[in-house]
Design a protein around this motif. Structure first.
Motif, mmCIF file in Angstrom:
data_model
loop_
_atom_site.group_PDB
_atom_site.id
_atom_site.type_symbol
_atom_site.label_atom_id
_atom_site.label_comp_id
_atom_site.label_asym_id
_atom_site.label_seq_id
_atom_site.Cartn_x
_atom_site.Cartn_y
_atom_site.Cartn_z
ATOM 1 N N TRP A 104 1.865 74.289 -7.263
ATOM 2 C CA TRP A 104 2.628 73.646 -6.161
ATOM 3 C C TRP A 104 2.734 72.153 -6.538
ATOM 4 O O TRP A 104 3.596 71.385 -6.041
ATOM 5 N N LEU A 105 1.747 71.637 -7.121
ATOM 6 C CA LEU A 105 1.765 70.116 -7.385
ATOM 7 C C LEU A 105 2.890 69.885 -8.377
ATOM 8 O O LEU A 105 3.304 68.852 -8.212
ATOM 9 N N LEU A 106 2.638 70.933 -9.275
ATOM 10 C CA LEU A 106 4.118 70.726 -10.453
ATOM 11 C C LEU A 106 5.402 70.557 -9.685
ATOM 12 O O LEU A 106 6.378 69.989 -9.883
ATOM 13 N N LEU A 107 5.502 71.516 -8.746
ATOM 14 C CA LEU A 107 6.610 71.650 -7.949
ATOM 15 C C LEU A 107 7.253 70.293 -7.304
ATOM 16 O O LEU A 107 8.133 69.938 -7.417
ATOM 17 N N LEU A 108 6.094 70.059 -6.434
ATOM 18 C CA LEU A 108 6.186 68.540 -5.724
ATOM 19 C C LEU A 108 6.696 67.759 -6.578
ATOM 20 O O LEU A 108 7.445 67.037 -5.949
ATOM 21 N N ALA A 109 5.861 67.453 -7.719
ATOM 22 C CA ALA A 109 6.129 66.198 -8.461
ATOM 23 C C ALA A 109 7.539 66.336 -9.068
ATOM 24 O O ALA A 109 8.271 65.524 -9.066
ATOM 25 N N THR A 110 8.218 67.678 -9.414
ATOM 26 C CA THR A 110 9.433 67.843 -9.996
ATOM 27 C C THR A 110 10.461 67.417 -9.072
ATOM 28 O O THR A 110 11.384 66.860 -9.288
ATOM 29 N N LEU A 111 10.382 67.891 -7.577
ATOM 30 C CA LEU A 111 11.276 67.831 -6.721
ATOM 31 C C LEU A 111 11.197 66.274 -6.101
ATOM 32 O O LEU A 111 12.482 65.539 -5.841
ATOM 33 N N LEU A 112 10.094 65.679 -6.298
ATOM 34 C CA LEU A 112 10.205 64.124 -5.834
ATOM 35 C C LEU A 112 10.804 63.376 -6.893
ATOM 36 O O LEU A 112 11.570 62.505 -6.871
ATOM 37 N N PHE A 113 10.628 63.837 -8.267
ATOM 38 C CA PHE A 113 11.458 62.953 -9.295
ATOM 39 C C PHE A 113 13.031 63.107 -9.251
ATOM 40 O O PHE A 113 13.489 62.384 -9.345
ATOM 41 N N TRP A 114 13.200 64.609 -8.993
ATOM 42 C CA TRP A 114 14.701 64.885 -8.779
ATOM 43 C C TRP A 114 15.394 64.221 -7.586
ATOM 44 O O TRP A 114 16.457 63.802 -7.843
ATOM 45 N N GLN A 115 14.819 64.248 -6.401
ATOM 46 C CA GLN A 115 15.326 63.865 -5.213
ATOM 47 C C GLN A 115 14.829 62.547 -4.734
ATOM 48 O O GLN A 115 15.054 62.230 -3.582
ATOM 49 N N VAL A 155 7.645 58.137 -8.486
ATOM 50 C CA VAL A 155 8.949 58.251 -7.406
ATOM 51 C C VAL A 155 8.175 57.829 -6.074
ATOM 52 O O VAL A 155 8.811 57.033 -5.379
ATOM 53 N N MET A 156 6.881 58.350 -5.688
ATOM 54 C CA MET A 156 6.321 57.900 -4.606
ATOM 55 C C MET A 156 6.217 56.447 -4.347
ATOM 56 O O MET A 156 6.553 55.875 -3.324
ATOM 57 N N MET A 157 5.888 55.909 -5.424
ATOM 58 C CA MET A 157 5.557 54.397 -5.316
ATOM 59 C C MET A 157 7.060 53.704 -5.267
ATOM 60 O O MET A 157 6.813 52.449 -4.352
ATOM 61 N N MET A 158 8.212 54.002 -6.010
ATOM 62 C CA MET A 158 9.263 53.417 -5.848
ATOM 63 C C MET A 158 9.750 53.554 -4.276
ATOM 64 O O MET A 158 10.326 52.542 -3.972
ATOM 65 N N THR A 159 9.566 54.924 -3.760
ATOM 66 C CA THR A 159 9.948 54.928 -2.507
ATOM 67 C C THR A 159 9.338 53.880 -1.584
ATOM 68 O O THR A 159 9.499 53.540 -0.825
ATOM 69 N N LEU A 160 7.909 54.011 -1.540
ATOM 70 C CA LEU A 160 7.007 53.175 -1.087
ATOM 71 C C LEU A 160 7.541 51.624 -1.033
ATOM 72 O O LEU A 160 7.688 50.848 0.074
ATOM 73 N N PHE A 161 7.868 51.116 -2.063
ATOM 74 C CA PHE A 161 8.083 49.761 -2.505
ATOM 75 C C PHE A 161 9.440 49.228 -1.670
ATOM 76 O O PHE A 161 9.545 48.309 -1.225
ATOM 77 N N SER A 162 10.428 50.196 -1.892
ATOM 78 C CA SER A 162 11.821 50.168 -0.995
ATOM 79 C C SER A 162 11.516 49.776 0.374
ATOM 80 O O SER A 162 12.277 48.931 0.950
ATOM 81 N N LEU A 163 10.638 50.938 0.753
ATOM 82 C CA LEU A 163 10.563 51.068 2.334
ATOM 83 C C LEU A 163 9.817 49.900 2.943
ATOM 84 O O LEU A 163 10.005 49.347 4.014
ATOM 85 N N SER A 164 8.926 49.346 1.891
ATOM 86 C CA SER A 164 8.275 48.155 2.422
ATOM 87 C C SER A 164 8.975 46.992 2.381
ATOM 88 O O SER A 164 8.442 45.603 2.638
ATOM 89 N N GLY A 165 10.164 47.018 1.785
ATOM 90 C CA GLY A 165 10.893 45.811 1.752
ATOM 91 C C GLY A 165 11.010 44.847 0.454
ATOM 92 O O GLY A 165 11.316 43.663 0.383
ATOM 93 N N ILE A 166 10.583 45.656 -0.573
ATOM 94 C CA ILE A 166 10.944 44.894 -2.059
ATOM 95 C C ILE A 166 12.040 45.318 -2.650
ATOM 96 O O ILE A 166 12.162 46.461 -3.012
#
Length: 249
Positions: A104-115, A155-166
């Motif tokens: 499940w962790l691998l699938l989550l990581a892959t989907l986050l990377f993909w989308q 991918v989580m980090m890049m999403t967070l930084f974008s939403l945070s206004g960077i």
């Protein structure tokens, strides 16, 4: 010798992928399991071995990082505390439960990377001003996840930084590497202190991560991102299927 070479090559690729987008654990974790390391120990070993790669990638991007010291102080605190918390969870979780959790962790990581890009578009444009509470809370939660497993955290980090206004992608990527280094350093200390490491496999993995991380940091703007993304997603989906089969069939 063949095992060491295979792990070295997997870590080289993982180091490049971590520096460019994140997701390197999708290569080293399955490689360790393939050579006979139990999943819980393989996860910890892959996290420990990835540390030199984050160091070399941060060195390669030191000029960009030096321009954003105010954000580095915030990420230092949240990354350290989150990484320690996530690594501590590995010590208390049972190996059997972790084996069921892995696919499940691998699938989550892959989907986050993909989308990842689609997720950003769906969430909307980032604000014009940096949202420090969101950045603080989000980076701590990602630190916990990174200390526990780590796949897809880029991918989580890049999403967070974008939403945070960077707004700058180059800045986001530099901060991603810094936060990855900080939380990984904290988690590595905990993992080593608790004895969660397959020591015989660390040298080839660490060397591969070191070389791959520096290479990724240097050629970040010269590698076609769609090639990299397709390769990581395809491999991640394949490995998710393999681990689902191992855990549930």
């Amino acid at each position: 010798m063949l095992t060491a070479l295979a792990l070295f090559l997997a870590a080289c690729l993982a180091g490049v992928v971590n520096a460019l987008a994140g997701g390197g654990l999708l290569f080293t974790f399955p490689a360790l399991v393939a050579v006979g390391v139990p999943p819980l120990l393989a996860n910890a070993t892959a996290n420990i071995a990835s540390w030199p790669g984050y160091v070399s990638a941060a060195v390669a991007m030191r000029r960009e990082l030096g321009q954003h010291r105010r954000w580095l102080r915030l990420l230092l605190i949240t990354g350290v505390t989150g990484g320690i918390t996530g690594a501590a969870l590995l010590k208390v979780i049972s190996p059997g439960f972790f084996s069921y959790l892995v696919p499940w962790l691998l699938l989550l990581a892959t989907l986050l990377f993909w989308q990842g890009k689609a997720l950003l578009a769906w969430l909307g444009h980032a604000p014009h001003q940096v949202n420090h509470p969101l950045l603080r809370a989000g980076s701590w939660l990602i630190g916990v996840y990174g200390g526990f497993f780590g796949g897809g955290m880029g991918v989580m980090m890049m999403t967070l930084f974008s939403l945070s206004g960077i707004p700058s992608l180059l800045t986001q990527n530099a901060l991603k590497i810094f936060l990855s280094l900080v939380l990984n350093t904290a988690s590595v200390i905990v993992l080593l202190a608790t004895g969660l490491a397959a020591w015989e496999h660390l040298p080839p993995l660490a060397l591969g991560y070191l070389l791959g991380g520096y290479a990724g940091g240097r050629v970040m703007n010269h590698i076609p991102q769609h090639w990299l993304r397709r390769g990581v997603v395809g491999f991640g989906l394949l490995m998710s299927g393999v681990f689902f089969w191992r855990a549930y069939v």
